[in-house]
Design an enzyme around this catalytic site. Sequence first.
Site, mmCIF file in Angstrom:
data_model
loop_
_atom_site.group_PDB
_atom_site.id
_atom_site.type_symbol
_atom_site.label_atom_id
_atom_site.label_comp_id
_atom_site.label_asym_id
_atom_site.label_seq_id
_atom_site.Cartn_x
_atom_site.Cartn_y
_atom_site.Cartn_z
ATOM 1 N N THR A 1 36.071 71.642 11.597
ATOM 2 C CA THR A 1 37.388 72.274 11.664
ATOM 3 C C THR A 1 37.338 73.640 10.994
ATOM 4 O OG1 THR A 1 38.339 70.052 11.423
ATOM 5 C CG2 THR A 1 39.853 71.903 11.272
ATOM 6 N N GLU B 1 36.409 69.687 1.601
ATOM 7 C CA GLU B 1 35.162 69.526 2.340
ATOM 8 C C GLU B 1 35.311 68.519 3.481
ATOM 9 O OE1 GLU B 1 32.574 71.263 2.365
ATOM 10 O OE2 GLU B 1 33.004 72.505 0.630
ATOM 11 N N ASP C 1 25.388 72.988 6.660
ATOM 12 C CA ASP C 1 26.399 72.738 7.678
ATOM 13 C C ASP C 1 26.059 73.588 8.897
ATOM 14 O OD1 ASP C 1 27.081 75.311 6.941
ATOM 15 O OD2 ASP C 1 29.194 74.876 6.559
ATOM 16 N N LEU D 1 45.058 67.225 12.847
ATOM 17 C CA LEU D 1 43.822 67.783 12.322
ATOM 18 C C LEU D 1 42.596 67.167 13.003
ATOM 19 C CD1 LEU D 1 42.875 69.861 10.221
ATOM 20 C CD2 LEU D 1 42.788 68.024 8.533
ATOM 21 N N CYS E 1 25.422 91.939 12.531
ATOM 22 C CA CYS E 1 24.120 92.119 11.883
ATOM 23 C C CYS E 1 24.066 93.365 11.001
ATOM 24 C CB CYS E 1 23.017 92.189 12.938
ATOM 25 S SG CYS E 1 22.827 90.656 13.882
ATOM 26 N N GLU F 1 28.022 78.271 -1.527
ATOM 27 C CA GLU F 1 29.222 78.868 -0.949
ATOM 28 C C GLU F 1 28.886 80.188 -0.260
ATOM 29 O OE1 GLU F 1 33.285 77.953 -2.593
ATOM 30 O OE2 GLU F 1 32.174 78.304 -4.456
ATOM 31 N N CYS G 1 15.772 89.345 8.155
ATOM 32 C CA CYS G 1 16.050 88.492 9.303
ATOM 33 C C CYS G 1 15.016 88.727 10.417
ATOM 34 C CB CYS G 1 17.454 88.760 9.834
ATOM 35 S SG CYS G 1 17.926 87.697 11.207
ATOM 36 N N TYR H 1 25.792 66.122 3.824
ATOM 37 C CA TYR H 1 26.381 67.456 3.635
ATOM 38 C C TYR H 1 27.517 67.419 2.615
ATOM 39 C CZ TYR H 1 29.628 71.216 4.025
ATOM 40 O OH TYR H 1 30.499 72.225 3.688
ATOM 41 N N TYR I 1 39.751 63.945 14.034
ATOM 42 C CA TYR I 1 38.710 63.198 13.315
ATOM 43 C C TYR I 1 39.345 62.361 12.202
ATOM 44 C CZ TYR I 1 35.576 66.377 15.780
ATOM 45 O OH TYR I 1 34.915 67.082 16.761
ATOM 46 N N CYS J 1 27.331 85.984 10.298
ATOM 47 C CA CYS J 1 26.342 85.454 11.243
ATOM 48 C C CYS J 1 27.030 84.477 12.189
ATOM 49 C CB CYS J 1 25.193 84.773 10.493
ATOM 50 S SG CYS J 1 23.716 84.534 11.496
#
Length: 372
Positions: free
Chosen positions: A51, A45, A145, A88, A206, A189, A215, A127, A90, A199
């Site tokens: 990423t 996570e 997220d 990677l 769609c 998940e 939707c 999160y 951050y 999405c």
Amino acid sequence: MTALAEKLASSAHFLVPPLIVWFRSNRRELPWRIQPSPYRIWVSELMLQQTQVVTVIPYFDRFIARFPNIASLAAADLEDVLKLWEGLGYYSRARRLHEAARQLTEARRELPHTYADLLRLPGVGPYTAAAIASIAFGEPVAVVDGNVARLFSRVWAITTSIDTPVMRRDLRDRLQLLLDGVAPAEFNEAVMELGALVCRPRNPDCDNCPLRDQCIARRDGLTHDLPRRRKRADVPLRRLVAAVVHSEGEVLIAKRAPDAMLGGLWHFPDATSTSNAALETILPGLFYERLGVSVTAGRSYRCIRHAYSHFKIDLTGVDCTLSTTRAVVKCDLAGADSIRWVTVAQCERLPFDRASLRLIDQIKQRHHQNSS
């Protein structure tokens, strides 16, 4: 119960079942799902923040192979952790992960099981705490997220900006109402997976979305107008010059202070250039006070452009030679923790930021050309 709560609770009957059916047929077999554990979920996570999954997988596999549990991570040197994180981005994620592992080990504690306790760990925000608590420990707490925010901004046709803290909290409260009687790990998940695979930000699929009939954005032709975000300010560009100082077959590198940006990573001594003069002309003056010696500037390397979250850089390396013995070089670089002389080959064993890695590649190419 408010009118909105009643509406959302009643809509769960139509939203949740098709979502779960879709997820069970389309879920990706990711390393942290194949052999799930709280520690592996925690690491994944953190790596997945900002990423893409395809980028994270090889990093995750190497990281877990080296540090298979909290104890091994806590016992590691931060430099080794950063080396495995190299590229990677951050990097504060890696530093805080390492710090949290050490805190847990020193206190002889395992990874906390609840959302509230997880929030107390370094580097764990709302999160991440929700993801770990729900996926690893089954706590019914909703995750939001970027993928989830985009998905439900379309499903519910949310026309206000989704990148404000207030909107994120409101969306989390709405999703919390859908968790009643649902396995939280599977639901969370599923919504993240649906946002990532179907999405999508552009060209959402769609026709193959299990929530297409519910939707509102699809019904009203708003799919490509949502989500809405605040207009971002122009990203500033910084012009940096880096001294590649050569002496006795080695180059000089500096380690950034732990609390600096890219803390703990190595780089070539650099400074901001505000002049339009040739780098070969301005560089000796830029670095005299910082390095404590005079340098003679030589050839420049190709300019490297790199983007960070809030600014971009143009980094130009310049070959330099010392005008005096290197024994008098001092560590007086702004934000530097230490300096070191190393061969270019030894750089491969140390953690560098991505722009510096690209400069190292150019240095290697020049060495090869000069020796052939």
